[in-house]
Design a protein around this motif. Structure first.
Motif, PDB file in Angstrom:
ATOM      1  N   VAL A  15       0.803  -1.214   0.000  1.00 23.07           N
ATOM      2  CA  VAL A  15       0.000   0.000   0.000  1.00 23.07           C
ATOM      3  C   VAL A  15       0.842   1.273   0.000  1.00 23.07           C
ATOM      4  CG1 VAL A  15      -1.928  -1.145   1.138  1.00 23.07           C
ATOM      5  CG2 VAL A  15      -0.166  -0.057   2.532  1.00 23.07           C
ATOM      6  N   ARG A  16       2.147   1.127   0.195  1.00 27.00           N
ATOM      7  CA  ARG A  16       3.018   2.310   0.257  1.00 27.00           C
ATOM      8  C   ARG A  16       4.433   1.864  -0.040  1.00 27.00           C
ATOM      9  NH1 ARG A  16       6.054   5.064   4.526  1.00 27.00           N
ATOM     10  NH2 ARG A  16       5.582   3.344   5.947  1.00 27.00           N
ATOM     11  N   LEU A  17       5.209   2.740  -0.658  1.00 25.01           N
ATOM     12  CA  LEU A  17       6.639   2.496  -0.777  1.00 25.01           C
ATOM     13  C   LEU A  17       7.387   3.762  -0.414  1.00 25.01           C
ATOM     14  CD1 LEU A  17       7.754   3.958  -3.567  1.00 25.01           C
ATOM     15  CD2 LEU A  17       6.893   1.893  -4.640  1.00 25.01           C
ATOM     16  N   CYS A  18       8.634   3.609  -0.047  1.00 24.95           N
ATOM     17  CA  CYS A  18       9.421   4.771   0.360  1.00 24.95           C
ATOM     18  C   CYS A  18      10.899   4.469   0.195  1.00 24.95           C
ATOM     19  CB  CYS A  18       9.135   5.144   1.816  1.00 24.95           C
ATOM     20  SG  CYS A  18       9.536   3.842   3.020  1.00 24.95           S
ATOM     21  N   TRP A  19      11.672   5.529   0.040  1.00 32.80           N
ATOM     22  CA  TRP A  19      13.128   5.464   0.150  1.00 32.80           C
ATOM     23  C   TRP A  19      13.469   5.916   1.560  1.00 32.80           C
ATOM     24  CZ3 TRP A  19      15.967   3.167  -3.429  1.00 32.80           C
ATOM     25  CH2 TRP A  19      15.536   3.136  -4.763  1.00 32.80           C
ATOM     26  N   ILE A  20      14.190   5.109   2.290  1.00 32.74           N
ATOM     27  CA  ILE A  20      14.479   5.419   3.683  1.00 32.74           C
ATOM     28  C   ILE A  20      15.830   4.827   4.057  1.00 32.74           C
ATOM     29  CG2 ILE A  20      13.283   3.347   4.535  1.00 32.74           C
ATOM     30  CD1 ILE A  20      12.248   5.078   6.889  1.00 32.74           C
ATOM     31  N   THR A  21      16.553   5.487   4.948  1.00 31.57           N
ATOM     32  CA  THR A  21      17.813   4.919   5.417  1.00 31.57           C
ATOM     33  C   THR A  21      17.515   3.748   6.356  1.00 31.57           C
ATOM     34  OG1 THR A  21      17.979   6.339   7.375  1.00 31.57           O
ATOM     35  CG2 THR A  21      18.921   7.195   5.316  1.00 31.57           C
ATOM     36  N   ALA A  22      18.492   2.889   6.509  1.00 32.38           N
ATOM     37  CA  ALA A  22      18.319   1.760   7.420  1.00 32.38           C
ATOM     38  C   ALA A  22      18.027   2.254   8.830  1.00 32.38           C
ATOM     39  CB  ALA A  22      19.562   0.871   7.400  1.00 32.38           C
ATOM     40  N   ARG A  23      18.778   3.257   9.282  1.00 27.34           N
ATOM     41  CA  ARG A  23      18.548   3.793  10.621  1.00 27.34           C
ATOM     42  C   ARG A  23      17.192   4.464  10.714  1.00 27.34           C
ATOM     43  NH1 ARG A  23      18.847   2.267  15.074  1.00 27.34           N
ATOM     44  NH2 ARG A  23      20.866   1.434  14.438  1.00 27.34           N
ATOM     45  N   GLY A  24      16.770   5.125   9.634  1.00 28.43           N
ATOM     46  CA  GLY A  24      15.462   5.761   9.640  1.00 28.43           C
ATOM     47  C   GLY A  24      14.342   4.761   9.801  1.00 28.43           C
ATOM     48  N   ALA A  25      14.456   3.600   9.144  1.00 24.71           N
ATOM     49  CA  ALA A  25      13.432   2.564   9.269  1.00 24.71           C
ATOM     50  C   ALA A  25      13.413   1.981  10.680  1.00 24.71           C
ATOM     51  CB  ALA A  25      13.680   1.463   8.244  1.00 24.71           C
TER      52      ALA A  25
END
Length: 244
Positions: A157-167
Motif C-alpha cells: 500500500v506504500r513504498l518509500c526510500w528510507i535509510t536503514a537507521r530511519g526505518a
C-alpha cells in the motif's frame, strides 16, 4: 516442517545514494490484509515461481535472482538488470499483473536479464511460525539511474526510500512494523555508507542459511541467530520480536 517443505523466495535490497550522506533503501509496506507480514515494512520480493527456472540454469540461486527482479517490477515498477525504456517496463509490469509468464514477456521484447547486478547478501529460513515458512534469499542491488518506483496498490500500500537507521527509528517510535529478519538486516545495512561498502561486506561473509533459535538467558527467552555472519545484533527478547 522440513527444509524441503519451506517455500523458496527471494527479496532484494535496492540502494541509492541519499542526500544526507547515507544510502537510502527501497521499502514497501505490506497490505494489512496479507496473511504473511501484513502491515510490515519489507524489501520487495516474493516466492520463486516455476517459471523463474525456465530461462536460467538449474541452480536455485539463478531462479531466485530472476524472482527478485520479477517481483521488484511487479511491486515497485523498478527494473533491475533489465535495459528497457519506461513504456516497455510499464507494459511488462501490466502483463505480469495479468498473469503472463515473465520469460515470455522478455522474449517478446527481445530483452535479456543481467543477473549479476544482484549481490548475494543473506538467506533466512525461520521455523516455528504459525503460518507458511519461507526460505528467502536476500540480494543487494544498486538502484538504476533515474529510478521512479510506483507502488502496486494491492499486496503493498506504500513504498518509500528510507535509510536503514530511519526505518529502525520509525519502528522504535511505533510508526512502522518490522519483522525479525527485516530488523536484523536493517541493523546490518546501517553499518554502510554506500552500496560499494555494503557489497564489499557481503562478499566477506559467505551466505549461510540463518535459522533463528530460542535461548534462555537469566530466565528470559531470547530469539537469536548465529554469530559471525556479519550481523551486529544477534539476539532480541522474544516478547519484543515480531515474527510475522
Amino acid at each position: 516442517m522440513s527444509h524441503a517443505e519451506a517455500i523458496p523466495a527471494a527479496t532484494v535490497v535496492v540502494m541509492r545514494d541519499g542526500g544526507g550522506g547515507l544510502p537510502e533503501l527501497l521499502m514497501v509496506e505490506r497490505s494489512r490484509a496479507m496473511s504473511f507480514a501484513g502491515g510490515a515494512l519489507v524489501f520487495p520480493g516474493g516466492r520463486i515461481d516455476p517459471g523463474d527456472h525456465l530461462f536460467t540454469d538449474t541452480h536455485e540461486d539463478s531462479a531466485a535472482r530472476v524472482a527478485a527482479i520479477r517481483e521488484t517490477i511487479e511491486e515497485a515498477g523498478l527494473a533491475l538488470g533489465l535495459d528497457c525504456d519506461a513504456a516497455t517496463l510499464a507494459k511488462i509490469r501490466e502483463d505480469l499483473h495479468a498473469g503472463r509468464p515473465f520469460a515470455q514477456l522478455l522474449a517478446e521484447a527481445s530483452l535479456a536479464l543481467d543477473l549479476d547486478v544482484l549481490v548475494p547478501f543473506a538467506r533466512w529460513l525461520p521455523y516455528g511460525l504459525p503460518h507458511r515458512v519461507f526460505d528467502t534469499r536476500f540480494y543487494l542491488a544498486r538502484a538504476p539511474e533515474g529510478a521512479a518506483p510506483l507502488v502496486d496498490g494491492s499486496e503493498n500500500v506504500r513504498l518509500c526510500w528510507i535509510t536503514a537507521r530511519g526505518a529502525l527509528d520509525a519502528a522504535d517510535r511505533g510508526e512502522a512494523m518490522l519483522i525479525y529478519p527485516t530488523r536484523r538486516n536493517l541493523e546490518r545495512l546501517a553499518l554502510f555508507d554506500g552500496f560499494d561498502a555494503a557489497m564489499a561486506h557481503a562478499r566477506r561473509f559467505p551466505v549461510e542459511t540463518i535459522t533463528p533459535f530460542v535461548e534462555s538467558r537469566d530466565g528470559v527467552d531470547w530469539l537469536c541467530i548465529p554469530e559471525g555472519l556479519g550481523y551486529p545484533v544477534t539476539a532480541e527478547r522474544m516478547d519484543r520480536a515480531v515474527r510475522a
